[in-house]
Write a protein that holds these residues in place. Structure first.
Motif, PDB file in Angstrom:
ATOM      1  N   ASP A  23       5.193   6.705  -8.395  1.00 54.55           N
ATOM      2  CA  ASP A  23       5.655   7.865  -7.604  1.00 54.55           C
ATOM      3  C   ASP A  23       6.341   8.735  -8.633  1.00 54.55           C
ATOM      4  OD1 ASP A  23       7.471   9.515  -6.158  1.00 54.55           O
ATOM      5  OD2 ASP A  23       7.562   8.007  -4.476  1.00 54.55           O
ATOM      6  N   PRO A  24       5.930   9.995  -8.660  1.00 55.29           N
ATOM      7  CA  PRO A  24       6.359  10.874  -9.645  1.00 55.29           C
ATOM      8  C   PRO A  24       7.827  11.169  -9.547  1.00 55.29           C
ATOM      9  CG  PRO A  24       5.079  12.144  -8.232  1.00 55.29           C
ATOM     10  CD  PRO A  24       5.029  10.637  -7.798  1.00 55.29           C
ATOM     11  N   LYS A  25       8.522  10.884  -8.466  1.00 55.28           N
ATOM     12  CA  LYS A  25       9.805  11.165  -8.281  1.00 55.28           C
ATOM     13  C   LYS A  25      10.885  10.195  -8.353  1.00 55.28           C
ATOM     14  CE  LYS A  25       9.329  14.850  -4.423  1.00 55.28           C
ATOM     15  NZ  LYS A  25       9.784  15.043  -3.090  1.00 55.28           N
ATOM     16  N   THR A  26      10.285   8.999  -8.100  1.00 54.45           N
ATOM     17  CA  THR A  26      11.223   7.794  -8.246  1.00 54.45           C
ATOM     18  C   THR A  26      10.661   6.744  -9.296  1.00 54.45           C
ATOM     19  OG1 THR A  26      10.038   6.236  -6.846  1.00 54.45           O
ATOM     20  CG2 THR A  26      11.674   7.606  -5.943  1.00 54.45           C
ATOM     21  N   GLY A  27       9.615   7.065 -10.028  1.00 52.37           N
ATOM     22  CA  GLY A  27       8.797   6.350 -11.051  1.00 52.37           C
ATOM     23  C   GLY A  27       8.664   4.948 -10.514  1.00 52.37           C
ATOM     24  N   ARG A  28       8.722   4.563  -9.174  1.00 53.06           N
ATOM     25  CA  ARG A  28       8.466   3.161  -8.705  1.00 53.06           C
ATOM     26  C   ARG A  28       6.795   3.034  -8.445  1.00 53.06           C
ATOM     27  NH1 ARG A  28      10.659   2.248  -2.885  1.00 53.06           N
ATOM     28  NH2 ARG A  28       8.900   3.569  -2.399  1.00 53.06           N
ATOM     29  N   ALA A  29       6.408   2.032  -8.904  1.00 53.46           N
ATOM     30  CA  ALA A  29       4.820   1.697  -8.862  1.00 53.46           C
ATOM     31  C   ALA A  29       4.170   1.930  -7.410  1.00 53.46           C
ATOM     32  CB  ALA A  29       4.424   0.187  -9.384  1.00 53.46           C
ATOM     33  N   LEU A  30       3.137   2.420  -7.117  1.00 55.42           N
ATOM     34  CA  LEU A  30       2.628   2.634  -5.704  1.00 55.42           C
ATOM     35  C   LEU A  30       1.883   1.518  -5.446  1.00 55.42           C
ATOM     36  CD1 LEU A  30       2.064   6.480  -5.875  1.00 55.42           C
ATOM     37  CD2 LEU A  30       3.854   5.422  -4.711  1.00 55.42           C
ATOM     38  N   THR A  31       2.040   0.784  -4.561  1.00 56.00           N
ATOM     39  CA  THR A  31       1.521  -0.364  -4.401  1.00 56.00           C
ATOM     40  C   THR A  31      -0.023  -0.211  -3.801  1.00 56.00           C
ATOM     41  OG1 THR A  31       2.618  -0.688  -2.230  1.00 56.00           O
ATOM     42  CG2 THR A  31       3.450  -1.800  -4.194  1.00 56.00           C
ATOM     43  N   GLY A  32      -0.076   0.803  -3.376  1.00 52.63           N
ATOM     44  CA  GLY A  32      -1.328   1.540  -2.296  1.00 52.63           C
ATOM     45  C   GLY A  32      -2.424   1.484  -3.657  1.00 52.63           C
ATOM     46  N   SER A  33      -2.185   1.566  -4.813  1.00 50.94           N
ATOM     47  CA  SER A  33      -3.320   1.622  -5.865  1.00 50.94           C
ATOM     48  C   SER A  33      -4.031   0.508  -5.947  1.00 50.94           C
ATOM     49  CB  SER A  33      -2.624   2.030  -7.114  1.00 50.94           C
ATOM     50  OG  SER A  33      -1.570   0.789  -7.477  1.00 50.94           O
ATOM     51  N   TRP A  34      -3.669  -0.884  -5.329  1.00 53.15           N
ATOM     52  CA  TRP A  34      -4.453  -1.932  -5.323  1.00 53.15           C
ATOM     53  C   TRP A  34      -4.712  -2.499  -4.018  1.00 53.15           C
ATOM     54  CZ3 TRP A  34       0.096  -1.770  -8.076  1.00 53.15           C
ATOM     55  CH2 TRP A  34       1.190  -2.561  -7.473  1.00 53.15           C
ATOM     56  N   LEU A  35      -5.839  -3.340  -3.878  1.00 58.44           N
ATOM     57  CA  LEU A  35      -6.083  -3.713  -2.390  1.00 58.44           C
ATOM     58  C   LEU A  35      -5.093  -4.641  -2.072  1.00 58.44           C
ATOM     59  CD1 LEU A  35      -9.520  -3.769  -0.889  1.00 58.44           C
ATOM     60  CD2 LEU A  35      -8.297  -5.879  -0.930  1.00 58.44           C
ATOM     61  N   TRP A  36      -4.861  -4.892  -0.698  1.00 64.05           N
ATOM     62  CA  TRP A  36      -4.095  -6.016  -0.213  1.00 64.05           C
ATOM     63  C   TRP A  36      -4.856  -6.927   0.987  1.00 64.05           C
ATOM     64  CZ3 TRP A  36       1.242  -6.972  -1.486  1.00 64.05           C
ATOM     65  CH2 TRP A  36       1.757  -6.085  -2.409  1.00 64.05           C
ATOM     66  N   GLU A  37      -4.324  -7.914   1.048  1.00 63.33           N
ATOM     67  CA  GLU A  37      -5.123  -8.724   1.753  1.00 63.33           C
ATOM     68  C   GLU A  37      -5.261  -8.599   3.285  1.00 63.33           C
ATOM     69  OE1 GLU A  37      -7.551 -12.348   2.548  1.00 63.33           O
ATOM     70  OE2 GLU A  37      -6.958 -11.572   0.583  1.00 63.33           O
ATOM     71  N   SER A  38      -4.256  -7.805   3.765  1.00 65.16           N
ATOM     72  CA  SER A  38      -4.265  -7.360   5.158  1.00 65.16           C
ATOM     73  C   SER A  38      -5.245  -6.277   5.234  1.00 65.16           C
ATOM     74  CB  SER A  38      -2.933  -6.708   5.345  1.00 65.16           C
ATOM     75  OG  SER A  38      -2.578  -5.653   4.750  1.00 65.16           O
ATOM     76  N   SER A  39      -5.615  -5.537   4.280  1.00 63.99           N
ATOM     77  CA  SER A  39      -6.707  -4.541   4.624  1.00 63.99           C
ATOM     78  C   SER A  39      -8.197  -5.221   4.557  1.00 63.99           C
ATOM     79  CB  SER A  39      -6.649  -3.384   3.339  1.00 63.99           C
ATOM     80  OG  SER A  39      -6.972  -4.166   2.140  1.00 63.99           O
TER      81      SER A  39
END
Length: 220
Positions: A23-39
């Protein structure tokens, strides 16, 4: 970038996972960049639900991440699919659309939940949308009011179906409860235990919920 291939029903889909996206504002990693089991769970389940009749329908995926459920919907017959997420994740979504040869049916749009005057939401409201898909979005209770606002604005037609898949974690019920406080009805339609790691030794409960917006008749 990591490339993974999945067999969903009788279809093969290629997914690119992006690395170091934050996230450019918080610097927190965006977890949507990798695939999760629920998808993956939601995608596999969709291929078994013939009563949903996705052929010829328009589908929107909110918080799409890598876009696997939306791409699956396109593969099994949806006329149009709109994958939406925050701007840093859009290049990965476009790459996945391109890699699977679905550019004629799938488009990628930026959508920030609850943001007033969001052009994407305004454009979607004017379309005939039949199904909204979500996976692993019931994570932060604080963003549920924004998600609720987006769903309310999209749910202007009685035939709209909203489905959300998630790993059932400690805070999942709090998130679903927050949606219920916003007037939504939450109905579990399926659950199962699935592996949550690569060596298949860990399992968690996963569930799919029908999210019924206020004043919208439930779809059987």
């Amino acid at each position: 970038m990591v490339i993974k291939q999945f067999e969903i029903g009788d279809k093969k889909l290629r997914i690119h996972e992006m690395e170091n996206v934050s996230d450019p504002k918080t610097g927190r990693a965006l977890t949507g960049s990798w695939l999760w089991e629920s998808s993956l769970y939601l995608s596999e389940w969709l291929t078994t639900q013939t009563h949903l009749t996705l052929v010829g329908k328009t589908v929107v995926e909110l918080g799409a991440g890598t876009g696997l459920p939306g791409l699956t919907a396109a593969m099994i017959g949806s006329k149009r699919v709109i994958l939406t997420d925050v701007e840093p994740l859009l290049p990965g979504l476009r790459k996945n659309v391109e890699s699977n040869g679905l550019g004629d049916r799938v488009e990628v749009r930026e959508l920030v939940w609850g943001l007033e005057g969001n052009d994407c939401v305004e454009g979607l409201i004017k379309r005939e949308i039949h199904l909204v898909l979500m996976s692993d979005v019931f994570y932060y209770q604080t963003v549920m009011p924004m998600l609720a606002e987006t769903l309310r604005r999209l749910s202007n037609k009685k035939e709209l179906v909203v489905l959300g898949a998630t790993e059932v974690r400690s805070g999942t019920m709090d998130c679903l409860g927050a949606l219920m406080e916003e007037g939504f009805e939450v109905i579990e339609v399926h659950n199962c235990c699935r592996s949550t790691d690569s060596d298949k030794t860990g399992e968690s409960v996963f569930a799919i919920y029908l999210i019924v917006p206020p004043k919208v008749t439930k779809t059987e």
